[in-house]
Design a protein around this motif. Structure first.
Motif, PDB file in Angstrom:
ATOM      1  N   LEU A   6       0.827  -1.210   0.000  1.00  0.00           N
ATOM      2  CA  LEU A   6       0.000   0.000   0.000  1.00  0.00           C
ATOM      3  C   LEU A   6       0.861   1.259   0.000  1.00  0.00           C
ATOM      4  O   LEU A   6       0.533   2.243  -0.656  1.00  0.00           O
ATOM      5  N   GLN A   7       1.957   1.214   0.732  1.00  0.00           N
ATOM      6  CA  GLN A   7       2.813   2.379   0.822  1.00  0.00           C
ATOM      7  C   GLN A   7       3.327   2.795  -0.556  1.00  0.00           C
ATOM      8  O   GLN A   7       3.499   3.980  -0.824  1.00  0.00           O
ATOM      9  N   GLU A   8       3.583   1.831  -1.424  1.00  0.00           N
ATOM     10  CA  GLU A   8       4.071   2.149  -2.769  1.00  0.00           C
ATOM     11  C   GLU A   8       2.932   2.558  -3.698  1.00  0.00           C
ATOM     12  O   GLU A   8       3.101   3.428  -4.531  1.00  0.00           O
ATOM     13  N   ARG A   9       1.793   1.940  -3.557  1.00  0.00           N
ATOM     14  CA  ARG A   9       0.646   2.283  -4.413  1.00  0.00           C
ATOM     15  C   ARG A   9       0.213   3.732  -4.230  1.00  0.00           C
ATOM     16  O   ARG A   9      -0.182   4.398  -5.168  1.00  0.00           O
ATOM     17  N   PHE A  10       0.244   4.206  -2.988  1.00  0.00           N
ATOM     18  CA  PHE A  10      -0.330   5.507  -2.665  1.00  0.00           C
ATOM     19  C   PHE A  10       0.691   6.519  -2.149  1.00  0.00           C
ATOM     20  O   PHE A  10       0.317   7.523  -1.551  1.00  0.00           O
ATOM     21  N   CYS A  11       1.966   6.281  -2.402  1.00  0.00           N
ATOM     22  CA  CYS A  11       3.009   7.152  -1.841  1.00  0.00           C
ATOM     23  C   CYS A  11       2.934   8.585  -2.370  1.00  0.00           C
ATOM     24  O   CYS A  11       3.427   9.502  -1.720  1.00  0.00           O
ATOM     25  N   GLY A  12       2.290   8.811  -3.488  1.00  0.00           N
ATOM     26  CA  GLY A  12       2.201  10.149  -4.047  1.00  0.00           C
ATOM     27  C   GLY A  12       1.068  10.997  -3.494  1.00  0.00           C
ATOM     28  O   GLY A  12       0.950  12.168  -3.841  1.00  0.00           O
ATOM     29  N   ASP A  13       0.243  10.430  -2.622  1.00  0.00           N
ATOM     30  CA  ASP A  13      -0.905  11.154  -2.085  1.00  0.00           C
ATOM     31  C   ASP A  13      -1.073  10.792  -0.612  1.00  0.00           C
ATOM     32  O   ASP A  13      -1.509   9.690  -0.286  1.00  0.00           O
ATOM     33  N   VAL A  14      -0.713  11.700   0.255  1.00  0.00           N
ATOM     34  CA  VAL A  14      -0.732  11.443   1.702  1.00  0.00           C
ATOM     35  C   VAL A  14      -2.118  11.029   2.182  1.00  0.00           C
ATOM     36  O   VAL A  14      -2.260  10.073   2.950  1.00  0.00           O
ATOM     37  N   TRP A  15      -3.148  11.748   1.747  1.00  0.00           N
ATOM     38  CA  TRP A  15      -4.502  11.425   2.206  1.00  0.00           C
ATOM     39  C   TRP A  15      -4.894  10.012   1.759  1.00  0.00           C
ATOM     40  O   TRP A  15      -5.404   9.228   2.557  1.00  0.00           O
ATOM     41  N   GLN A  16      -4.648   9.671   0.501  1.00  0.00           N
ATOM     42  CA  GLN A  16      -4.991   8.330   0.026  1.00  0.00           C
ATOM     43  C   GLN A  16      -4.186   7.258   0.759  1.00  0.00           C
ATOM     44  O   GLN A  16      -4.707   6.185   1.060  1.00  0.00           O
ATOM     45  N   LEU A  17      -2.927   7.533   1.056  1.00  0.00           N
ATOM     46  CA  LEU A  17      -2.115   6.571   1.800  1.00  0.00           C
ATOM     47  C   LEU A  17      -2.707   6.313   3.178  1.00  0.00           C
ATOM     48  O   LEU A  17      -2.883   5.164   3.580  1.00  0.00           O
ATOM     49  N   LEU A  18      -3.032   7.374   3.896  1.00  0.00           N
ATOM     50  CA  LEU A  18      -3.601   7.204   5.236  1.00  0.00           C
ATOM     51  C   LEU A  18      -4.942   6.484   5.199  1.00  0.00           C
ATOM     52  O   LEU A  18      -5.196   5.573   5.986  1.00  0.00           O
ATOM     53  N   VAL A  19      -5.799   6.891   4.271  1.00  0.00           N
ATOM     54  CA  VAL A  19      -7.113   6.256   4.167  1.00  0.00           C
ATOM     55  C   VAL A  19      -6.964   4.782   3.794  1.00  0.00           C
ATOM     56  O   VAL A  19      -7.637   3.922   4.359  1.00  0.00           O
ATOM     57  N   ASN A  42     -12.197   5.579  -6.648  1.00  0.00           N
ATOM     58  CA  ASN A  42     -12.927   5.991  -7.858  1.00  0.00           C
ATOM     59  C   ASN A  42     -14.061   6.931  -7.485  1.00  0.00           C
ATOM     60  O   ASN A  42     -14.316   7.915  -8.170  1.00  0.00           O
ATOM     61  N   ALA A  43     -14.729   6.636  -6.386  1.00  0.00           N
ATOM     62  CA  ALA A  43     -15.843   7.474  -5.946  1.00  0.00           C
ATOM     63  C   ALA A  43     -15.369   8.742  -5.240  1.00  0.00           C
ATOM     64  O   ALA A  43     -16.000   9.794  -5.366  1.00  0.00           O
ATOM     65  N   PHE A  44     -14.282   8.634  -4.502  1.00  0.00           N
ATOM     66  CA  PHE A  44     -13.803   9.750  -3.676  1.00  0.00           C
ATOM     67  C   PHE A  44     -12.295   9.927  -3.879  1.00  0.00           C
ATOM     68  O   PHE A  44     -11.498   9.547  -3.021  1.00  0.00           O
ATOM     69  N   PRO A  45     -11.889  10.499  -4.990  1.00  0.00           N
ATOM     70  CA  PRO A  45     -10.452  10.622  -5.271  1.00  0.00           C
ATOM     71  C   PRO A  45      -9.741  11.670  -4.415  1.00  0.00           C
ATOM     72  O   PRO A  45      -8.509  11.660  -4.331  1.00  0.00           O
ATOM     73  N   THR A  46     -10.496  12.540  -3.773  1.00  0.00           N
ATOM     74  CA  THR A  46      -9.908  13.614  -2.978  1.00  0.00           C
ATOM     75  C   THR A  46     -10.598  13.699  -1.617  1.00  0.00           C
ATOM     76  O   THR A  46     -11.736  13.232  -1.459  1.00  0.00           O
ATOM     77  N   PRO A  47      -9.952  14.340  -0.652  1.00  0.00           N
ATOM     78  CA  PRO A  47     -10.606  14.524   0.645  1.00  0.00           C
ATOM     79  C   PRO A  47     -11.894  15.332   0.524  1.00  0.00           C
ATOM     80  O   PRO A  47     -12.873  15.038   1.208  1.00  0.00           O
ATOM     81  N   SER A  48     -11.912  16.317  -0.355  1.00  0.00           N
ATOM     82  CA  SER A  48     -13.125  17.129  -0.536  1.00  0.00           C
ATOM     83  C   SER A  48     -14.274  16.301  -1.084  1.00  0.00           C
ATOM     84  O   SER A  48     -15.427  16.476  -0.678  1.00  0.00           O
ATOM     85  N   ALA A  49     -13.985  15.403  -2.007  1.00  0.00           N
ATOM     86  CA  ALA A  49     -15.026  14.532  -2.562  1.00  0.00           C
ATOM     87  C   ALA A  49     -15.585  13.612  -1.477  1.00  0.00           C
ATOM     88  O   ALA A  49     -16.794  13.391  -1.395  1.00  0.00           O
ATOM     89  N   PHE A  50     -14.715  13.083  -0.629  1.00  0.00           N
ATOM     90  CA  PHE A  50     -15.177  12.229   0.463  1.00  0.00           C
ATOM     91  C   PHE A  50     -15.998  13.018   1.477  1.00  0.00           C
ATOM     92  O   PHE A  50     -17.015  12.545   1.974  1.00  0.00           O
ATOM     93  N   GLN A  51     -15.565  14.231   1.781  1.00  0.00           N
ATOM     94  CA  GLN A  51     -16.209  15.032   2.819  1.00  0.00           C
ATOM     95  C   GLN A  51     -17.691  15.274   2.535  1.00  0.00           C
ATOM     96  O   GLN A  51     -18.485  15.390   3.456  1.00  0.00           O
ATOM     97  N   VAL A  52     -18.086  15.343   1.279  1.00  0.00           N
ATOM     98  CA  VAL A  52     -19.489  15.595   0.944  1.00  0.00           C
ATOM     99  C   VAL A  52     -20.279  14.311   0.683  1.00  0.00           C
ATOM    100  O   VAL A  52     -21.461  14.364   0.380  1.00  0.00           O
ATOM    101  N   ALA A  53     -19.619  13.164   0.816  1.00  0.00           N
ATOM    102  CA  ALA A  53     -20.285  11.878   0.575  1.00  0.00           C
ATOM    103  C   ALA A  53     -21.205  11.522   1.733  1.00  0.00           C
ATOM    104  O   ALA A  53     -20.949  11.873   2.885  1.00  0.00           O
TER     105      ALA A  53
END
Length: 108
Positions: A6-19, A42-53
């Protein structure tokens, strides 16, 4: 999805890595992990997209992982912190430790 870490898959995006670390905690099936992560990001690519879900929308995507209430609380907490802190920081100290963030998530 590429690398098995997981660390390698999402290393470019801190929020995605933590989630992703929070979602994958206590899940052993690689297929379940891959399906849930792909659906979630796919549904929530960003923290802002998740926040309104809505909770029901998120539940339908991650229900196969179990522990929904705990996972949802943790993702909401880390997302709120990510979007509101002038400089995003997490740690194991109470004042900067998101709900559900254990050593694996922190060290990732």
């Amino acid at each position: 999805m590429g690398s098995d870490m997981l660390q390698e898959r999402f290393c470019g995006d801190v929020w995605q890595l933590l989630v992703s670390c929070m979602l994958m905690s206590r899940v052993s099936s690689a297929e379940t992990k891959d399906r849930a992560l792909a659906g979630f990001f796919n549904a929530f690519p960003t923290p802002s997209a998740f926040q309104v879900a809505g909770d029901i929308e998120v539940f339908e995507i991650i229900k196969s992982l179990g522990l929904f209430d705990s996972r949802m609380r943790g993702i909401k907490d880390v997302t709120q912190r990510f979007l509101s802190m002038p400089r995003f920081m997490i740690g194991m100290e109470k004042e900067i430790k998101p709900y559900g963030c254990g050593a694996f998530t922190y060290e990732s």
